[in-house]
Scaffold this motif. Structure first.
Motif, mmCIF file in Angstrom:
data_model
loop_
_atom_site.group_PDB
_atom_site.id
_atom_site.type_symbol
_atom_site.label_atom_id
_atom_site.label_comp_id
_atom_site.label_asym_id
_atom_site.label_seq_id
_atom_site.Cartn_x
_atom_site.Cartn_y
_atom_site.Cartn_z
ATOM 1 N N ASN A 105 0.805 -1.240 0.000
ATOM 2 C CA ASN A 105 0.000 0.000 0.000
ATOM 3 C C ASN A 105 0.834 1.284 0.000
ATOM 4 O OD1 ASN A 105 -2.384 -1.440 -0.047
ATOM 5 N ND2 ASN A 105 -2.461 -1.578 2.190
ATOM 6 N N SER A 106 2.086 1.169 -0.442
ATOM 7 C CA SER A 106 2.869 2.416 -0.558
ATOM 8 C C SER A 106 2.845 2.863 -2.025
ATOM 9 C CB SER A 106 4.300 2.199 -0.056
ATOM 10 O OG SER A 106 4.887 1.140 -0.776
ATOM 11 N N ALA A 107 2.909 4.176 -2.232
ATOM 12 C CA ALA A 107 2.811 4.729 -3.593
ATOM 13 C C ALA A 107 4.037 4.342 -4.403
ATOM 14 C CB ALA A 107 2.695 6.246 -3.513
ATOM 15 N N LEU A 108 3.825 3.947 -5.669
ATOM 16 C CA LEU A 108 4.969 3.705 -6.554
ATOM 17 C C LEU A 108 5.085 4.891 -7.508
ATOM 18 C CD1 LEU A 108 7.268 1.916 -7.640
ATOM 19 C CD2 LEU A 108 5.664 1.145 -9.377
ATOM 20 N N MET A 109 6.174 5.609 -7.354
ATOM 21 C CA MET A 109 6.489 6.723 -8.252
ATOM 22 C C MET A 109 7.619 6.281 -9.171
ATOM 23 S SD MET A 109 4.933 9.605 -7.210
ATOM 24 C CE MET A 109 4.231 10.402 -5.777
ATOM 25 N N ILE A 110 7.516 6.639 -10.442
ATOM 26 C CA ILE A 110 8.698 6.518 -11.298
ATOM 27 C C ILE A 110 8.999 7.931 -11.784
ATOM 28 C CG2 ILE A 110 8.199 4.143 -12.010
ATOM 29 C CD1 ILE A 110 7.288 5.251 -14.729
ATOM 30 N N ASP A 111 10.216 8.165 -12.224
ATOM 31 C CA ASP A 111 10.554 9.501 -12.680
ATOM 32 C C ASP A 111 10.367 9.580 -14.194
ATOM 33 O OD1 ASP A 111 12.841 11.761 -13.428
ATOM 34 O OD2 ASP A 111 11.814 12.075 -11.530
ATOM 35 N N GLU B 234 11.751 -17.790 -14.371
ATOM 36 C CA GLU B 234 10.709 -18.561 -13.663
ATOM 37 C C GLU B 234 9.921 -17.651 -12.717
ATOM 38 O OE1 GLU B 234 9.530 -21.578 -14.295
ATOM 39 O OE2 GLU B 234 10.975 -21.520 -15.944
ATOM 40 N N THR B 235 10.629 -16.732 -12.063
ATOM 41 C CA THR B 235 9.962 -15.780 -11.161
ATOM 42 C C THR B 235 8.981 -14.916 -11.948
ATOM 43 O OG1 THR B 235 12.027 -15.708 -9.918
ATOM 44 C CG2 THR B 235 10.401 -14.014 -9.397
ATOM 45 N N VAL B 236 9.459 -14.412 -13.086
ATOM 46 C CA VAL B 236 8.607 -13.548 -13.924
ATOM 47 C C VAL B 236 7.347 -14.307 -14.331
ATOM 48 C CG1 VAL B 236 8.443 -12.370 -16.166
ATOM 49 C CG2 VAL B 236 10.503 -12.127 -14.784
ATOM 50 N N LYS B 237 7.523 -15.548 -14.770
ATOM 51 C CA LYS B 237 6.370 -16.359 -15.202
ATOM 52 C C LYS B 237 5.375 -16.548 -14.064
ATOM 53 C CE LYS B 237 8.733 -19.393 -18.361
ATOM 54 N NZ LYS B 237 8.959 -20.772 -18.721
ATOM 55 N N LEU C 181 3.721 -5.918 -13.435
ATOM 56 C CA LEU C 181 5.070 -6.112 -12.916
ATOM 57 C C LEU C 181 5.958 -5.141 -13.690
ATOM 58 C CD1 LEU C 181 7.242 -7.760 -11.333
ATOM 59 C CD2 LEU C 181 7.239 -9.385 -13.242
ATOM 60 N N VAL C 182 6.613 -4.234 -12.957
ATOM 61 C CA VAL C 182 7.475 -3.247 -13.613
ATOM 62 C C VAL C 182 8.916 -3.739 -13.530
ATOM 63 C CG1 VAL C 182 8.129 -0.811 -13.752
ATOM 64 C CG2 VAL C 182 5.892 -1.442 -12.799
ATOM 65 N N LEU C 183 9.558 -3.819 -14.697
ATOM 66 C CA LEU C 183 10.938 -4.295 -14.781
ATOM 67 C C LEU C 183 11.777 -3.231 -15.485
ATOM 68 C CD1 LEU C 183 9.854 -7.666 -16.383
ATOM 69 C CD2 LEU C 183 10.796 -7.529 -14.081
ATOM 70 N N GLY C 184 12.984 -2.971 -14.983
ATOM 71 C CA GLY C 184 13.875 -2.086 -15.735
ATOM 72 C C GLY C 184 14.334 -0.852 -14.984
ATOM 73 N N LYS C 185 14.791 0.126 -15.772
ATOM 74 C CA LYS C 185 15.454 1.303 -15.186
ATOM 75 C C LYS C 185 14.505 2.173 -14.372
ATOM 76 C CE LYS C 185 19.038 1.140 -18.632
ATOM 77 N NZ LYS C 185 19.544 1.551 -19.917
ATOM 78 N N GLU D 128 14.835 1.024 -11.082
ATOM 79 C CA GLU D 128 16.242 0.732 -10.778
ATOM 80 C C GLU D 128 16.534 -0.769 -10.768
ATOM 81 O OE1 GLU D 128 16.791 3.022 -7.201
ATOM 82 O OE2 GLU D 128 16.769 4.918 -8.329
ATOM 83 N N ASP D 129 15.947 -1.449 -11.765
ATOM 84 C CA ASP D 129 16.149 -2.890 -11.954
ATOM 85 C C ASP D 129 15.737 -3.741 -10.758
ATOM 86 O OD1 ASP D 129 16.999 -3.058 -14.664
ATOM 87 O OD2 ASP D 129 18.889 -2.137 -14.077
ATOM 88 N N PHE D 130 14.817 -3.208 -9.955
ATOM 89 C CA PHE D 130 14.263 -3.979 -8.838
ATOM 90 C C PHE D 130 12.792 -4.234 -9.173
ATOM 91 C CE2 PHE D 130 12.234 -4.483 -4.702
ATOM 92 C CZ PHE D 130 13.099 -5.399 -4.104
ATOM 93 N N PRO D 131 12.438 -5.466 -9.622
ATOM 94 C CA PRO D 131 11.075 -5.729 -10.100
ATOM 95 C C PRO D 131 10.020 -5.452 -9.022
ATOM 96 C CG PRO D 131 12.535 -7.578 -10.557
ATOM 97 C CD PRO D 131 13.273 -6.665 -9.644
ATOM 98 N N ILE D 132 8.986 -4.712 -9.407
ATOM 99 C CA ILE D 132 7.931 -4.349 -8.442
ATOM 100 C C ILE D 132 6.556 -4.575 -9.072
ATOM 101 C CG2 ILE D 132 6.859 -2.411 -7.184
ATOM 102 C CD1 ILE D 132 9.609 -1.143 -6.915
ATOM 103 N N VAL D 133 5.652 -5.189 -8.291
ATOM 104 C CA VAL D 133 4.264 -5.333 -8.738
ATOM 105 C C VAL D 133 3.490 -4.112 -8.252
ATOM 106 C CG1 VAL D 133 2.110 -6.648 -8.506
ATOM 107 C CG2 VAL D 133 4.295 -7.854 -8.789
#
Length: 346
Positions: free
Chosen positions: A15-21, A305-308, A320-324, A327-332
């Motif tokens: 329940n925390s906000a996900l911000m990307i720049d 396998e994790t992604v699947k 699922l957000v992947l990439g820069k 910061e390359d830390f996958p987050i749902v």
């Protein structure tokens, strides 16, 4: 993710906000993929409206007429983006006069969208140059010139069939008063930030290719002449209108010129693996089909396998957000709601 230009995507499981720049999309190649109805277009609209807040120029290749309502709230009122959204429909308020076109722009349409053979293309150049010298670059004059041109009958037939394809597209006109609003809309977007929506909803396959060929050529021309600074291009189901050689072009040459692309698709295998490998960010919605999962998980830079296993379980509007961007830390993330009018359907 901390930054000067935050985009609130939604909230995480905690329940925390996900911000990307916004800068994590700037200059980057992004892919939004997932099966039909999971929320891909919704996320695209969220990213587009957020970029508009920061004064970006956005171009959307809108295959299903879904983005025309970006400037309108769900209950039909004008929203903050209303004056920044320019919807152009080929053959209606988006047409091109022959006299506005450079020969190389038209040749690229004839060769790549209409597959005009080399010999016929050489003859077409001669016809064009003759008409230009006479100062009569109109559809009517072009038809007459082909009819009266001295050349092999097969060449003449090839020229005529392309000429009729141009006529039937409704995209070309001799009336300067109704000729292209594209440049005008792009320059306005450069000044104030804006989204130019190319509405391809009722456009045939060939006509889509003509329009996209013209559009990409025009973008490159305006960027290389510094009339535009950079463009965020959102392309829905690009495999339905993008010619083969453009895929690599878009992620290499065009990125260098300042076209930063987000591909949106429910058919992940329509995007080549080499493109996935070059993607800076992947926004992955639910997939249940094994072969789709296989394609995407191979491309992700984390354990496949994790992604699947995560992608199989994602509820609608979760990705699922992947990439820069993270910061390359996958987050749902559960993508936040957006008050814009829903139009069209994927």
């Amino acid at each position: 993710v901390n930054g000067k230009r935050p985009i609130l995507v939604g909230e995480t499981k905690e329940n925390s906000a996900l911000m990307i720049d916004a800068t994590s999309l700037d200059g980057k190649l992004n892919i939004i993929t997932g099966k039909k109805g999971t929320g891909k277009s919704h996320l695209s609209k969220l990213l587009i409206t957020s970029l508009l807040q920061y004064g970006a120029t956005v171009v959307v290749l809108d295959l299903n007429g879904e983005y025309a309502g970006l400037g309108i709230t769900s209950d039909g009122k004008r929203n903050a983006y209303y004056d920044k959204v320019h919807v152009l429909t080929p053959g209606e308020n988006f047409k091109v006069a022959l006299s506005q076109l450079h020969l190389n722009e038209l040749m690229s349409i004839l060769i790549h969208a209409l597959h005009l053979p080399g010999t016929s293309a050489r003859e077409f150049r001669r016809i064009w140059q003759t008409l230009k010298q006479r100062g009569c670059l109109t559809l009517h004059d072009l038809g007459e010139a082909i009819r009266n041109w001295h050349c092999n009958q097969n060449v003449k037939d090839a020229l005529f069939s392309r000429y009729y394809a141009m006529l039937n597209s409704g995209f070309f006109t001799d009336n300067m008063a109704e000729a292209s609003r594209l440049e005008e809309a792009l320059l306005k977007s450069r000044r104030d930030g804006g989204a130019v929506i190319i509405n391809l909803k009722n456009t045939s396959t060939i006509d889509r290719q003509i329009v996209v060929e013209y559009l990409l050529g025009k973008l490159v021309e305006m960027l290389t002449s510094w009339r535009l600074k950079a463009v965020f291009l959102f392309a829905e189901e690009a495999h339905l209108y993008l010619r083969e050689t453009y895929w690599d072009d878009i992620v290499t040459r065009m990125r260098h010129f300042g076209i930063f692309t987000t591909f949106i698709t429910n058919q992940p295998d329509s995007i080549r693996e080499s493109i996935y490998r070059q993607a800076d960010n992947i926004f992955l919605f639910n997939f249940t089909n094994e072969s789709d999962l296989e394609v995407v998980s191979r491309a992700a830079r984390v354990d496949s396998e994790t992604v699947k296993s995560i992608a199989r379980e994602l509820p609608p509007r979760h990705c699922l957000v992947l990439g820069k961007a993270v910061e390359d830390f996958p987050i749902v993330v559960k993508v936040r709601t957006l008050d814009v009018k829903t139009m069209g359907e994927t």
